[in-house]
Design an enzyme around this catalytic site. Structure first.
Site, mmCIF file in Angstrom:
data_model
loop_
_atom_site.group_PDB
_atom_site.id
_atom_site.type_symbol
_atom_site.label_atom_id
_atom_site.label_comp_id
_atom_site.label_asym_id
_atom_site.label_seq_id
_atom_site.Cartn_x
_atom_site.Cartn_y
_atom_site.Cartn_z
ATOM 1 N N SER A 147 0.867 -1.185 0.000
ATOM 2 C CA SER A 147 0.000 0.000 0.000
ATOM 3 C C SER A 147 0.901 1.232 0.000
ATOM 4 O O SER A 147 2.078 1.147 0.390
ATOM 5 C CB SER A 147 -0.853 -0.001 1.279
ATOM 6 N N TYR A 160 -2.257 -1.178 10.413
ATOM 7 C CA TYR A 160 -2.188 -1.298 8.954
ATOM 8 C C TYR A 160 -0.856 -0.755 8.431
ATOM 9 O O TYR A 160 -0.178 -1.387 7.615
ATOM 10 C CB TYR A 160 -3.358 -0.541 8.336
HETATM 11 P P1 NAD Z 1 -11.469 -6.231 -0.055
HETATM 12 O O1 NAD Z 1 -12.030 -6.167 1.316
HETATM 13 O O2 NAD Z 1 -12.332 -5.837 -1.205
HETATM 14 O O3 NAD Z 1 -10.930 -7.688 -0.339
HETATM 15 C C1 NAD Z 1 -10.145 -8.360 0.605
HETATM 16 C C2 NAD Z 1 -10.140 -9.821 0.271
HETATM 17 O O4 NAD Z 1 -9.394 -10.501 1.296
HETATM 18 C C3 NAD Z 1 -11.526 -10.442 0.246
HETATM 19 O O5 NAD Z 1 -11.601 -11.407 -0.779
HETATM 20 C C4 NAD Z 1 -11.613 -11.111 1.613
HETATM 21 O O6 NAD Z 1 -12.502 -12.204 1.604
HETATM 22 C C5 NAD Z 1 -10.180 -11.564 1.795
HETATM 23 N N1 NAD Z 1 -9.828 -11.834 3.174
HETATM 24 C C6 NAD Z 1 -10.050 -11.058 4.267
HETATM 25 N N2 NAD Z 1 -9.630 -11.703 5.374
HETATM 26 C C7 NAD Z 1 -9.141 -12.897 4.963
HETATM 27 C C8 NAD Z 1 -8.579 -13.993 5.643
HETATM 28 N N3 NAD Z 1 -8.468 -14.010 6.969
HETATM 29 N N4 NAD Z 1 -8.188 -15.065 4.909
HETATM 30 C C9 NAD Z 1 -8.332 -15.080 3.569
HETATM 31 N N5 NAD Z 1 -8.862 -14.058 2.869
HETATM 32 C C10 NAD Z 1 -9.255 -12.974 3.565
HETATM 33 O O7 NAD Z 1 -10.140 -5.369 -0.003
HETATM 34 P P2 NAD Z 1 -9.244 -4.677 -1.146
HETATM 35 O O8 NAD Z 1 -9.450 -3.218 -1.056
HETATM 36 O O9 NAD Z 1 -9.435 -5.363 -2.443
HETATM 37 O O10 NAD Z 1 -7.793 -4.951 -0.559
HETATM 38 C C11 NAD Z 1 -6.968 -5.990 -1.019
HETATM 39 C C12 NAD Z 1 -5.533 -5.705 -0.609
HETATM 40 O O11 NAD Z 1 -5.109 -4.479 -1.193
HETATM 41 C C13 NAD Z 1 -5.342 -5.558 0.904
HETATM 42 O O12 NAD Z 1 -4.115 -6.141 1.284
HETATM 43 C C14 NAD Z 1 -5.283 -4.051 1.084
HETATM 44 O O13 NAD Z 1 -4.575 -3.687 2.219
HETATM 45 C C15 NAD Z 1 -4.579 -3.644 -0.194
HETATM 46 N N6 NAD Z 1 -4.777 -2.246 -0.566
HETATM 47 C C16 NAD Z 1 -6.036 -1.764 -0.792
HETATM 48 C C17 NAD Z 1 -6.170 -0.430 -1.146
HETATM 49 C C18 NAD Z 1 -7.507 0.170 -1.430
HETATM 50 O O14 NAD Z 1 -7.588 1.399 -1.515
HETATM 51 N N7 NAD Z 1 -8.558 -0.616 -1.571
HETATM 52 C C19 NAD Z 1 -5.055 0.394 -1.254
HETATM 53 C C20 NAD Z 1 -3.804 -0.125 -1.020
HETATM 54 C C21 NAD Z 1 -3.678 -1.451 -0.675
#
Ligand code: NAD
Length: 265
Positions: A147, A160
């Site tokens: 991130s 985080y």
């Molecule tokens: P999201 O909530 O849409 O998806 C997260 C996924 O992880 C889901 O499929 C969920 O079921 C799964 N998950 C959660 N807990 C779990 C567990 N214990 N075991 C297995 N799977 C699990 O989130 P997102 O926004 O798509 O984020 C995905 C990644 O990207 C994360 O690591 C997040 O930190 C990172 N990220 C997101 C953003 C953003 O703005 N959305 C920015 C930077 C980084």
């Protein structure tokens, strides 16, 4: 896969891939011709239907493996199950992640532990299990979805930010350890991507900052992204496919911002 046909029929595990960025990355890798392991912690008919749909649309094999990324044994067992099913693990995308927003002195201990386990330690366990398979085949790609918070801090996100900085450190260390083995390990550092994780943060941010929804989006989230646009899931998927191509063979140990200019400031 256009620019990167080298990943055809490779096997890719994407953790946390039933939603948001993970699903987008799985979609992009399937479109590029990879067999896919979808993952989350649930085991519903909808999870397996998602796998079947992806397989049908892209003409690749897709399996859903339920594994809780908070549990070390489950992380490692998922990698072994993928290797047993497809014969190898070529690409590992550590994407599973959760968020919680609270001042550090009030940060719930169970949330701290869960964020560190799912966002950081799971990557350690899956990488440790996948590397022997990659070494055996003489090729591998590890992409950790970190991130912008792996490079910069924001208030109220202590767990985080700590976990994501940890992912960047893990990425660099692993890259050095496998540099001789045609295995690369990189971190992508997205700014705000509009996914269910971000949607879920908006009410907490509204509470902590005392703002309405539009103000949080404008003044808290996109205020630090000079392009004033969310990163898209599709863009992250495209970047992962590039990092998995042979054109990216010399990119390793990098924490790569994809943040509309946030970390340039
Ligand atoms: P999201 O909530 O849409 O998806 C997260 C996924 O992880 C889901 O499929 C969920 O079921 C799964 N998950 C959660 N807990 C779990 C567990 N214990 N075991 C297995 N799977 C699990 O989130 P997102 O926004 O798509 O984020 C995905 C990644 O990207 C994360 O690591 C997040 O930190 C990172 N990220 C997101 C953003 C953003 O703005 N959305 C920015 C930077 C980084």
């Amino acid at each position: 896969m256009g620019a990167a046909p080298q990943t055809s029929r490779k096997t890719a595990i994407v953790t946390g891939s039933t939603s948001g960025i993970g699903l987008g990355v799985a979609e992009a890798l399937a479109a590029a011709g990879c067999n896919i392991v979808l993952n989350s912690y649930t085991d519903d008919a909808a999870d397996h239907a998602l796998a079947a749909d992806l397989a049908t649309r892209h003409g690749v094999e897709v399996v859903y493996i339920s594994a809780d990324m908070a549990r070390p044994d489950a992380c490692r067992a998922m990698v072994e199950a993928a290797a047993a099913r497809f014969g190898n693990v070529d690409i590992l995308v550590n994407n599973a992640g959760i968020q919680h927003v609270a001042p550090v002195e009030a940060f719930p201990v169970d949330k701290w532990n869960a964020i560190l386990a799912i966002n950081l330690s799971s990557a350690f366990h899956t990488i440790a299990a996948a590397i022997p398979h990659m070494k055996r085949s003489g090729w591998g790609r590890i992409v950790n979805i970190a991130s912008a918070h792996g490079l910069r801090a924001s208030p109220f996100k202590s767990a985080y930010v700590a976990a994501k900085h940890g992912v960047v450190g893990l990425t660099k260390t692993v890259a050095l350890e496998v540099a001789d083995d045609r295995i690369t390990c990189n971190a992508i550092c997205p700014g705000y991507v509009l996914t269910p994780l971000i949607e879920a943060q908006i009410p907490d941010q509204m509470k902590v900052h005392g703002m309405d929804r539009d103000a949080v989006v404008r003044e808290v989230m996109l205020a630090r992204q000079p392009t004033r646009e969310f990163v898209t899931v599709d863009e992250v998927g495209g970047f992962v496919v590039f990092l998995c191509s042979d054109h990216a063979a010399q990119i390793t140990g990098a924490a790569l911002p994809m943040d509309g200019g946030w970390t340039a400031q």
